[in-house]
Write an enzyme that holds these catalytic residues in place. Sequence first.
Site, mmCIF file in Angstrom:
data_model
loop_
_atom_site.group_PDB
_atom_site.id
_atom_site.type_symbol
_atom_site.label_atom_id
_atom_site.label_comp_id
_atom_site.label_asym_id
_atom_site.label_seq_id
_atom_site.Cartn_x
_atom_site.Cartn_y
_atom_site.Cartn_z
ATOM 1 N N SER A 142 0.832 -1.207 0.000
ATOM 2 C CA SER A 142 0.000 0.000 0.000
ATOM 3 C C SER A 142 0.871 1.264 0.000
ATOM 4 O O SER A 142 1.586 1.497 -0.965
ATOM 5 C CB SER A 142 -0.974 -0.052 1.189
ATOM 6 O OG SER A 142 -2.012 0.878 1.031
ATOM 7 N N ASP B 218 -10.025 -4.966 -4.111
ATOM 8 C CA ASP B 218 -9.455 -3.940 -3.233
ATOM 9 C C ASP B 218 -10.308 -2.673 -3.295
ATOM 10 O O ASP B 218 -10.486 -2.092 -4.361
ATOM 11 C CB ASP B 218 -8.012 -3.634 -3.678
ATOM 12 C CG ASP B 218 -7.224 -2.853 -2.646
ATOM 13 O OD1 ASP B 218 -7.827 -2.078 -1.876
ATOM 14 O OD2 ASP B 218 -5.987 -3.002 -2.612
ATOM 15 N N HIS C 57 -7.948 -5.526 0.206
ATOM 16 C CA HIS C 57 -6.693 -4.817 0.483
ATOM 17 C C HIS C 57 -5.931 -5.615 1.545
ATOM 18 O O HIS C 57 -5.919 -5.269 2.722
ATOM 19 C CB HIS C 57 -7.010 -3.400 0.973
ATOM 20 C CG HIS C 57 -5.837 -2.471 0.955
ATOM 21 N ND1 HIS C 57 -5.179 -2.134 -0.209
ATOM 22 C CD2 HIS C 57 -5.203 -1.789 1.957
ATOM 23 C CE1 HIS C 57 -4.202 -1.278 0.080
ATOM 24 N NE2 HIS C 57 -4.190 -1.079 1.383
#
Length: 223
Positions: free
Chosen positions: A117, A171, A202
């Site tokens: 991320s 996600d 995610h």
Amino acid sequence: MAALETIEAESGPHPQASILILHGLGADGNDFVPVAQELDLDALGPVRFIFPHAPVMPVTINGGYRMRAWYDILGTEMQGVQDEAGLRRSRDMVEALLAREEERGIPANRIVLAGFSQGCAMSLLTGLRHAERLAGIAGLSGYLPLAETTERERSAANLQTPIFLAHGSFDDVVIPERGTATRNALQALGYEVEWHEYPMGHSVSMEEIRDLNTWLVKVLGAH
């Protein structure tokens, strides 16, 4: 500039390679210790894992709440506003960790820079601009920050560096389209990108860890 605090683990004495893993927003270095423990890198000999903690800062999109973050999130991705100063400040901190590995005897071409991320964004930002060739760059569930400056600022040393990109097709934090846009942008710039997509949100999956494992053995075993 204060040095980043880190957690370190070595799979054996006198490591011959280093893997630097950058966590996501609101997490810390502990987040990816269990993932590293799932990797089987015995074929590479001793490896050092480095898990830095991002600085604590107010995050605008979370109402100014202070948490570990590599940079501020100023708005939604549709608004496209980036915390360039924060990104560049954290890049300098990651560069300092790369320099420390070289001081400890691990050359750049035995270092993989990886992240999830926000950590993915930092790995791409730093790795593509690093002055010496890295073994590889791995980005999980993230995106390419400051994309418009990448071509101008990238390092010639890392033009041939292998890149592993993975994303969850469900996600809802960093939407899959941002992952594929990152892949396409990097391929358009001539990078060798290994792309994986998984039926997940995610997060990280065991299948992804296995694919990352295979890629790590390939890029670090080619020495």
